[in-house]
Write a protein that holds these residues in place. Sequence first.
Motif, mmCIF file in Angstrom:
data_model
loop_
_atom_site.group_PDB
_atom_site.id
_atom_site.type_symbol
_atom_site.label_atom_id
_atom_site.label_comp_id
_atom_site.label_asym_id
_atom_site.label_seq_id
_atom_site.Cartn_x
_atom_site.Cartn_y
_atom_site.Cartn_z
ATOM 1 N N SER A 37 0.806 -1.232 0.000
ATOM 2 C CA SER A 37 0.000 0.000 0.000
ATOM 3 C C SER A 37 0.832 1.271 0.000
ATOM 4 N N THR A 38 2.146 1.150 0.292
ATOM 5 C CA THR A 38 2.986 2.357 0.323
ATOM 6 C C THR A 38 3.624 2.648 -1.031
ATOM 7 N N GLY A 39 3.473 1.738 -1.992
ATOM 8 C CA GLY A 39 4.067 1.929 -3.315
ATOM 9 C C GLY A 39 3.219 2.845 -4.181
ATOM 10 N N MET A 40 3.657 3.025 -5.435
ATOM 11 C CA MET A 40 2.956 3.952 -6.333
ATOM 12 C C MET A 40 1.510 3.492 -6.572
ATOM 13 N N LEU A 41 1.344 2.280 -7.011
ATOM 14 C CA LEU A 41 0.002 1.808 -7.326
ATOM 15 C C LEU A 41 -0.804 1.520 -6.063
ATOM 16 N N GLY A 42 -0.108 1.034 -5.026
ATOM 17 C CA GLY A 42 -0.779 0.759 -3.756
ATOM 18 C C GLY A 42 -1.408 2.025 -3.181
ATOM 19 N N PRO A 97 1.729 -1.935 6.516
ATOM 20 C CA PRO A 97 3.002 -1.700 5.824
ATOM 21 C C PRO A 97 3.804 -3.000 5.739
ATOM 22 N N SER A 98 4.829 -2.998 4.858
ATOM 23 C CA SER A 98 5.589 -4.242 4.637
ATOM 24 C C SER A 98 6.292 -4.723 5.904
ATOM 25 N N LYS A 99 6.544 -3.790 6.840
ATOM 26 C CA LYS A 99 7.176 -4.202 8.104
ATOM 27 C C LYS A 99 6.245 -5.131 8.891
ATOM 28 N N LEU A 149 3.334 -6.692 7.342
ATOM 29 C CA LEU A 149 2.940 -7.806 6.481
ATOM 30 C C LEU A 149 4.008 -7.993 5.400
ATOM 31 N N ASP A 150 4.979 -8.850 5.732
ATOM 32 C CA ASP A 150 5.994 -9.224 4.747
ATOM 33 C C ASP A 150 5.459 -10.466 4.033
ATOM 34 N N MET A 151 5.089 -10.276 2.761
ATOM 35 C CA MET A 151 4.406 -11.387 2.066
ATOM 36 C C MET A 151 5.330 -12.569 1.800
ATOM 37 N N THR A 152 6.644 -12.379 1.986
ATOM 38 C CA THR A 152 7.550 -13.514 1.780
ATOM 39 C C THR A 152 7.526 -14.458 2.988
ATOM 40 N N TYR A 168 9.044 -6.310 -6.288
ATOM 41 C CA TYR A 168 10.384 -5.763 -6.454
ATOM 42 C C TYR A 168 10.411 -5.200 -7.872
ATOM 43 N N THR A 169 10.388 -3.866 -7.991
ATOM 44 C CA THR A 169 10.149 -3.233 -9.288
ATOM 45 C C THR A 169 11.400 -2.578 -9.895
ATOM 46 N N ASP A 170 12.523 -2.716 -9.207
ATOM 47 C CA ASP A 170 13.768 -2.160 -9.732
ATOM 48 C C ASP A 170 14.322 -3.137 -10.785
ATOM 49 N N LEU A 226 -0.903 -7.898 -9.549
ATOM 50 C CA LEU A 226 -0.420 -7.033 -10.634
ATOM 51 C C LEU A 226 0.731 -7.687 -11.386
ATOM 52 N N SER A 227 0.626 -7.672 -12.707
ATOM 53 C CA SER A 227 1.729 -8.150 -13.530
ATOM 54 C C SER A 227 2.058 -7.103 -14.593
ATOM 55 N N SER A 228 2.850 -7.502 -15.575
ATOM 56 C CA SER A 228 3.492 -6.486 -16.413
ATOM 57 C C SER A 228 3.522 -6.870 -17.894
ATOM 58 N N ALA A 245 15.064 -10.351 -16.342
ATOM 59 C CA ALA A 245 14.855 -11.068 -15.076
ATOM 60 C C ALA A 245 13.546 -10.603 -14.432
ATOM 61 N N TYR A 246 13.258 -9.294 -14.535
ATOM 62 C CA TYR A 246 12.005 -8.765 -13.986
ATOM 63 C C TYR A 246 10.803 -9.417 -14.693
ATOM 64 N N GLY A 247 10.856 -9.422 -16.045
ATOM 65 C CA GLY A 247 9.757 -10.008 -16.816
ATOM 66 C C GLY A 247 9.562 -11.480 -16.487
ATOM 67 N N SER A 252 10.330 -12.939 -13.698
ATOM 68 C CA SER A 252 9.760 -13.077 -12.350
ATOM 69 C C SER A 252 8.258 -12.763 -12.361
ATOM 70 N N LYS A 253 7.850 -11.813 -13.204
ATOM 71 C CA LYS A 253 6.414 -11.486 -13.268
ATOM 72 C C LYS A 253 5.630 -12.643 -13.893
ATOM 73 N N LEU A 254 6.231 -13.279 -14.905
ATOM 74 C CA LEU A 254 5.555 -14.434 -15.503
ATOM 75 C C LEU A 254 5.449 -15.559 -14.469
ATOM 76 N N TRP A 272 4.261 1.010 -18.186
ATOM 77 C CA TRP A 272 4.560 2.444 -18.280
ATOM 78 C C TRP A 272 3.663 3.270 -17.330
ATOM 79 N N VAL A 273 3.538 2.791 -16.096
ATOM 80 C CA VAL A 273 2.667 3.490 -15.139
ATOM 81 C C VAL A 273 3.414 4.699 -14.562
ATOM 82 N N TYR A 274 2.727 5.847 -14.482
ATOM 83 C CA TYR A 274 3.350 7.048 -13.909
ATOM 84 C C TYR A 274 2.467 7.639 -12.828
#
Length: 301
Positions: A9-14, A31-33, A35-38, A61-63, A99-101, A126-128, A130-132, A152-154
């Motif tokens: 919820s703290t990210g751009m889309l969240g 927050p992720s602290k 609820l760590d989904m891992t 992980y969007t980097d 959400l995927s990409s 690697a990002y793509g 992981s999303k698949l 291309w979300v802004y």
Amino acid sequence: MMKILLVGSTGMLGTACSRILGEDHEIVAPPSKELDMTRWDVVIETLDRVGPDIVINCAGYTDMEGCEQDETLVRKINIEGPRNLAQGCARFECRLLHLSSDCVFDGRKETPQPYFEDDPPNPLSAYGKSKLDSEIAVKENVPAYIIVRSGWVYDLTSRGFMRNVIRQALESPGSVIQVPALEMGAPTWSYRLAVQIRELVRSDSHGTYHATAEGCCTRLEYAQAVLNLLGLKALVEERPPGSFTPLIELPVNRILENRRLKKQGIHVMADWKEDLEIFLNAYGEALMQDIRAEGRGGIAA
Ligand SMILES: NC(=O)c1ccc[n+]([C@@H]2O[C@H](COP(=O)([O-])OP(=O)(O)OC[C@H]3O[C@@H](n4cnc5c(N)ncnc54)[C@H](OP(=O)(O)O)[C@@H]3O)[C@@H](O)[C@H]2O)c1
């Protein structure tokens, strides 16, 4: 009214989802602290305590460059996290929206032919990948799933292409900004995507959906539109092929057709240029101020 557990919820889309879906629904947004989904135990404990009707997963992980460098971390956050959520949702019989990409495709279709939901994925990065894999983890583990692919979300806070173009124009007014010319997609406002997600949640949707702005453009047209709308003086030109070696291989064609949303009559995405204009009229000044502040006085007002 539904009870929604919002992850990321703290990210751009969240942040956008929290605001838009919060108008109609009860949102629980740890927050992720917290609820760590891992962490499977934390996911299960949270689902048990909250008892949501639906989980919306905006975490990830969007980097993209980071993804190429840290396979373990990207696997943990982008695949194991969604798998935990999917298995947890199955156990507690609630829906999962994930959400995927556009990066699940290789982008080798000739532009401007768009990608449809059932086109075969073939990620390059690697990002793509992981999303698949996250999509597979969701599909295999929870029957009631919705996967939303966007690109291309802004937003005011986004760190990507738009911000870089504005920064260069502010730092060196009148300069030439070089952008990759071939890549095509549709700049998508996070607000509009959140409104679309609200529609998906409200309707009886199931399966994989494409959700990007309508129309498409090259990076060059995108950059030019941003500069024109903000009244910034800089020239945008095609980066000469071979002058730059990118760290990540990105798809050239990133155009998605929102076919399933249209077929179901729940499509609310708008033309990319119209939304960009609304966004920059409302937030352009704040965005430039923010970028100037980051430049710590190095950027002319
Ligand atoms: N941005 C785009 O252009 C775009 C395009 C297509 C699809 N997407 C997808 O849309 C989703 C949201 O993207 P975004 O750009 O809004 O992301 P973002 O701004 O980078 O935010 C990521 C969020 O994930 C949270 N997070 C990270 N690791 C977590 C964990 N282990 N447990 C719980 N939360 C965790 C972060 O929390 P902290 O800040 O506390 O770490 C943050 O709230 C992602 O799945 C992304 O792949 C994005």
